[in-house]
Write an enzyme that holds these catalytic residues in place. Structure first.
Site, PDB file in Angstrom:
ATOM      1  N   HIS A   8       0.846  -1.203   0.130  1.00  0.00           N
ATOM      2  CA  HIS A   8       0.039  -0.057  -0.029  1.00  0.00           C
ATOM      3  C   HIS A   8       1.007   1.238   0.084  1.00  0.00           C
ATOM      4  O   HIS A   8       1.970   1.333   0.588  1.00  0.00           O
ATOM      5  CB  HIS A   8      -0.953   0.094   1.413  1.00  0.00           C
ATOM      6  CG  HIS A   8      -1.964  -0.698   1.223  1.00  0.00           C
ATOM      7  ND1 HIS A   8      -2.580  -1.570   1.951  1.00  0.00           N
ATOM      8  CD2 HIS A   8      -2.680  -1.165   0.085  1.00  0.00           C
ATOM      9  CE1 HIS A   8      -3.616  -2.366   1.750  1.00  0.00           C
ATOM     10  NE2 HIS A   8      -3.921  -2.054   0.468  1.00  0.00           N
ATOM     11  N   LYS A  12       5.105   1.532   0.857  1.00  0.00           N
ATOM     12  CA  LYS A  12       6.063   1.221  -0.172  1.00  0.00           C
ATOM     13  C   LYS A  12       7.522   1.478  -0.070  1.00  0.00           C
ATOM     14  O   LYS A  12       8.305   0.801  -0.152  1.00  0.00           O
ATOM     15  CB  LYS A  12       5.479   2.211  -1.501  1.00  0.00           C
ATOM     16  CG  LYS A  12       4.357   1.776  -1.927  1.00  0.00           C
ATOM     17  CD  LYS A  12       4.054   2.430  -3.382  1.00  0.00           C
ATOM     18  CE  LYS A  12       2.618   2.457  -4.068  1.00  0.00           C
ATOM     19  NZ  LYS A  12       2.160   0.997  -3.883  1.00  0.00           N
ATOM     20  N   THR A  36       2.787  -5.290  -8.261  1.00  0.00           N
ATOM     21  CA  THR A  36       1.818  -4.519  -8.672  1.00  0.00           C
ATOM     22  C   THR A  36       2.414  -2.935  -8.997  1.00  0.00           C
ATOM     23  O   THR A  36       3.532  -2.505  -8.598  1.00  0.00           O
ATOM     24  CB  THR A  36       0.764  -3.949  -7.735  1.00  0.00           C
ATOM     25  OG1 THR A  36       1.358  -3.726  -6.481  1.00  0.00           O
ATOM     26  CG2 THR A  36      -0.159  -5.573  -7.713  1.00  0.00           C
ATOM     27  N   GLY A  37       1.900  -2.188 -10.095  1.00  0.00           N
ATOM     28  CA  GLY A  37       2.349  -0.938 -10.558  1.00  0.00           C
ATOM     29  C   GLY A  37       3.276  -0.173 -10.073  1.00  0.00           C
ATOM     30  O   GLY A  37       4.558  -0.437 -10.215  1.00  0.00           O
ATOM     31  N   THR A  39       4.565  -0.263  -6.946  1.00  0.00           N
ATOM     32  CA  THR A  39       5.583  -1.087  -6.011  1.00  0.00           C
ATOM     33  C   THR A  39       6.561  -1.924  -7.060  1.00  0.00           C
ATOM     34  O   THR A  39       7.659  -1.783  -6.654  1.00  0.00           O
ATOM     35  CB  THR A  39       4.628  -2.168  -5.066  1.00  0.00           C
ATOM     36  OG1 THR A  39       3.862  -1.593  -4.277  1.00  0.00           O
ATOM     37  CG2 THR A  39       5.848  -2.737  -4.128  1.00  0.00           C
ATOM     38  N   SER A  55      -1.606  -1.615 -11.004  1.00  0.00           N
ATOM     39  CA  SER A  55      -1.825  -1.125  -9.677  1.00  0.00           C
ATOM     40  C   SER A  55      -2.699  -1.791  -8.949  1.00  0.00           C
ATOM     41  O   SER A  55      -3.741  -2.428  -9.595  1.00  0.00           O
ATOM     42  CB  SER A  55      -1.585   0.409  -9.605  1.00  0.00           C
ATOM     43  OG  SER A  55      -3.033   0.927 -10.331  1.00  0.00           O
ATOM     44  N   GLY A  56      -2.741  -1.914  -7.813  1.00  0.00           N
ATOM     45  CA  GLY A  56      -3.542  -2.567  -7.034  1.00  0.00           C
ATOM     46  C   GLY A  56      -5.178  -2.112  -7.282  1.00  0.00           C
ATOM     47  O   GLY A  56      -6.035  -2.889  -7.535  1.00  0.00           O
ATOM     48  N   ASP A  61      -4.004  -6.485  -7.800  1.00  0.00           N
ATOM     49  CA  ASP A  61      -4.195  -7.618  -6.720  1.00  0.00           C
ATOM     50  C   ASP A  61      -5.092  -8.603  -7.395  1.00  0.00           C
ATOM     51  O   ASP A  61      -4.622  -9.611  -6.866  1.00  0.00           O
ATOM     52  CB  ASP A  61      -5.149  -6.983  -5.502  1.00  0.00           C
ATOM     53  CG  ASP A  61      -4.405  -5.706  -4.861  1.00  0.00           C
ATOM     54  OD1 ASP A  61      -3.080  -5.752  -5.140  1.00  0.00           O
ATOM     55  OD2 ASP A  61      -4.853  -5.043  -4.261  1.00  0.00           O
ATOM     56  N   ASP A  91     -10.774  -6.449  -3.265  1.00  0.00           N
ATOM     57  CA  ASP A  91      -9.705  -7.091  -3.969  1.00  0.00           C
ATOM     58  C   ASP A  91      -8.615  -7.570  -3.006  1.00  0.00           C
ATOM     59  O   ASP A  91      -7.932  -8.793  -3.253  1.00  0.00           O
ATOM     60  CB  ASP A  91      -8.819  -6.249  -4.946  1.00  0.00           C
ATOM     61  CG  ASP A  91      -9.870  -5.953  -6.147  1.00  0.00           C
ATOM     62  OD1 ASP A  91     -10.828  -6.615  -6.383  1.00  0.00           O
ATOM     63  OD2 ASP A  91      -9.634  -4.888  -6.997  1.00  0.00           O
ATOM     64  N   ARG A  97      -7.804 -14.074   0.689  1.00  0.00           N
ATOM     65  CA  ARG A  97      -8.475 -15.451   0.824  1.00  0.00           C
ATOM     66  C   ARG A  97      -7.990 -16.410  -0.253  1.00  0.00           C
ATOM     67  O   ARG A  97      -7.665 -17.977  -0.084  1.00  0.00           O
ATOM     68  CB  ARG A  97      -9.937 -15.280   0.524  1.00  0.00           C
ATOM     69  CG  ARG A  97     -10.861 -16.308   0.328  1.00  0.00           C
ATOM     70  CD  ARG A  97     -12.363 -16.138   0.128  1.00  0.00           C
ATOM     71  NE  ARG A  97     -13.204 -17.376  -0.427  1.00  0.00           N
ATOM     72  CZ  ARG A  97     -13.099 -17.803  -1.582  1.00  0.00           C
ATOM     73  NH1 ARG A  97     -12.089 -17.376  -2.507  1.00  0.00           N
ATOM     74  NH2 ARG A  97     -13.941 -18.890  -1.918  1.00  0.00           N
TER      75      ARG A  97
END
Length: 123
Positions: A8, A12, A36-37, A39, A55-56, A61, A91, A97
């Site tokens: 998040h 970062k 992700t993007g 990060t 990106s998330g 995600d 997400d 999960r």
């Protein structure tokens, strides 16, 4: 071994510092990274090869969750910011999960991530 790296916005810098401190591990030829993007881009600038997904908030995600489902990811390091609201929280919960369903190690903080890397390093 393919690891997913996600953080998040408020975490970062922590992720980059975590990776930099363990550069020897992350540069091993048998380790590949997906991020992700932003990060992933920050980790690329640190000197590592990273497969980038969105990106998330834009579905990254979910992309990583799909990769977990297909058996393409061996571990997820996701530095979450539990003190901030995130519009893509469904997400995030879905990814967590899916990791549980598919028995994929998931670290949500640096202490757990260190233990996961230690376990992966010993295999």
């Amino acid at each position: 071994m393919k690891l997913a790296l996600i953080a998040h916005d408020g975490k970062k810098a922590d992720m980059v510092a975590f990776v930099m401190k363990r550069m020897d591990f992350f540069k091993r030829k048998e380790v590949s990274l997906v991020g992700t993007g932003t990060t992933g881009t920050m980790i690329k600038h640190a000197g590592l090869e990273v497969q980038l997904v969105a990106s998330g908030p834009m579905g990254g995600d979910a992309e990583i969750g799909a990769m977990v489902t297909r058996g393409e990811i061996d571990g997820v390091i996701f530095f979450r910011d539990p003190l901030d609201a995130h519009p893509h929280e469904p997400d995030v919960q879905m990814l967590m999960r899916i990791c549980d369903v598919h028995n994929i190690p998931l670290a949500t903080n640096p202490s757990c991530a260190r233990l996961i890397l230690k376990g992966l390093h010993s295999n």
